[in-house]
Design a protein around this motif. Structure first.
Motif, mmCIF file in Angstrom:
data_model
loop_
_atom_site.group_PDB
_atom_site.id
_atom_site.type_symbol
_atom_site.label_atom_id
_atom_site.label_comp_id
_atom_site.label_asym_id
_atom_site.label_seq_id
_atom_site.Cartn_x
_atom_site.Cartn_y
_atom_site.Cartn_z
ATOM 1 N N UNK A 254 -1.471 3.008 -0.565
ATOM 2 C CA UNK A 254 -0.746 1.768 -0.802
ATOM 3 C C UNK A 254 0.635 1.844 -0.151
ATOM 4 N N UNK A 255 1.165 0.676 0.191
ATOM 5 C CA UNK A 255 2.485 0.642 0.817
ATOM 6 C C UNK A 255 3.168 -0.697 0.516
ATOM 7 N N UNK A 256 4.413 -0.818 0.995
ATOM 8 C CA UNK A 256 5.169 -2.071 0.908
ATOM 9 C C UNK A 256 5.916 -2.267 -0.401
ATOM 10 N N UNK A 257 6.503 -3.475 -0.572
ATOM 11 C CA UNK A 257 7.278 -3.799 -1.765
ATOM 12 C C UNK A 257 6.381 -3.723 -2.992
ATOM 13 N N UNK A 258 6.857 -2.978 -3.963
ATOM 14 C CA UNK A 258 6.133 -2.793 -5.222
ATOM 15 C C UNK A 258 4.739 -2.176 -5.023
ATOM 16 N N UNK A 259 4.495 -1.645 -3.768
ATOM 17 C CA UNK A 259 3.224 -0.957 -3.460
ATOM 18 C C UNK A 259 2.020 -1.886 -3.647
#
Length: 318
Positions: A254-259
């Motif tokens: 998972x990645x990014x804002x707030x995953x």
């Protein structure tokens, strides 16, 4: 001479007691002059039977007396020679001769004549009450503080401390975010501050990127900063982080804002991407390209074939 005298105040009378006393077998007529205060009000006759106690002992003589002169006692509130002296603040009766107070003094006064005000710092009945936290002296009668109260106290007599949550002059200041109550005089917080506040009066919020007890905690990877109390990131987390306080790294895949985004399964190692950008760490699997390995090479080749056919380039070899 029979004459009745009327008055609403006690009388002082000089009387002549006429009695017979046996002496050596003979009976002698004796006259004794004394001055008494007649302890009743109402009409008096100049000749009347009375009972008189004499000293030493008690001798009751029931005989006729002659009132040589009847004089009224001083009116209420005066005493002494010709009644020219003013009585003190008597709670009961003021002696018309000497001015002494029977029954004590009214509140705020003391002494046998009740003319002395209570000493500074005291007031009330028998001057037994102590003044409160006054600025200056309190009223000697009822204890009111005319100039107001010292810092940290309130009420007419300035004996009440400021209510919980307030302090200072006239109890007009609000306590800070103390654990427990603040000092009613200076507002200091003896047990420290609640989470999210600092300073000796606990009236300052934590500075930017800090929170918690004594502002000792650091905010997580928040987009817009965190709550000074519990560290919660109001605007969510920066890329690569999750959780209420944004201090947890994204889980694998998972990645990014707030995953919230998933890594591509076409990464060289499936779903092995940067938690910040989603870029595949070791490139793409065969047939895929792009930083996130989401572009299909096979799809691209088919697109070229269709284009060449449309252009009539059927002999083109791939």
């Amino acid at each position: 001479m029979d004459q009745t005298v009327h008055s609403d105040v006690p009388y002082i009378a000089k009387i002549v007691i006429q009695k017979q006393v046996p002496v050596c077998g003979a009976i002698l007529d004796i006259e004794e002059k004394i001055v008494i205060s007649l302890a009743y009000r109402g009409p008096l006759e100049q000749t009347a039977p009375v009972s008189v106690d004499t000293v030493p002992g008690t001798v009751t003589i029931d005989t006729a007396i002659a009132l040589e002169g009847v004089h009224q006692a001083c009116v209420s509130g005066t005493f002494g020679a010709n009644c020219t002296s003013q009585c003190g603040h008597c709670a009961g009766y003021c002696d018309h001769r000497y001015g002494n107070c029977s029954g004590g003094c009214t509140p705020g006064y003391n002494g046998i004549m009740c003319k002395e005000e209570c000493a500074p710092g005291s007031y009330g009945a028998d001057c037994e009450e102590y003044c409160g936290q006054c600025i200056g002296e309190c009223n000697h009668v009822h204890g009111t503080c005319h100039a107001g109260c010292q810092t940290g106290y309130k009420g007419l007599t300035c004996k009440a401390e400021c209510a919980s949550g307030t302090y200072g002059k006239d109890c007009s200041s609000r306590c800070g975010e103390c654990l427990g109550v603040c000092d009613h005089i200076n507002g200091l917080c003896p047990r420290g501050c609640k989470a999210g506040y600092e300073g000796i009066k606990c009236n300052k919020e934590c500075t930017v990127n800090r929170y918690g007890a004594n502002c000792s905690e650091h905010c997580g990877e928040c987009v817009e900063g965190c709550s000074n109390v519990d560290g919660i990131c109001v605007g969510g987390c920066k890329a690569g982080y999750k959780g209420g306080t944004c201090d947890e790294a994204c889980e694998f895949g998972y990645f990014g804002k707030n995953c919230h985004q998933e890594c591509s399964m076409f990464c060289f190692t499936s779903r092995n991407c940067s938690r910040f950008s989603g870029h595949c760490e070791f490139g793409c699997k065969l047939g895929w390209k792009g930083l996130n390995c989401l572009e299909s090479i096979a799809f691209e080749m088919l697109s070229y074939i269709h284009i060449y056919k449309y252009l009539g380039l059927n002999n083109m070899k791939f």
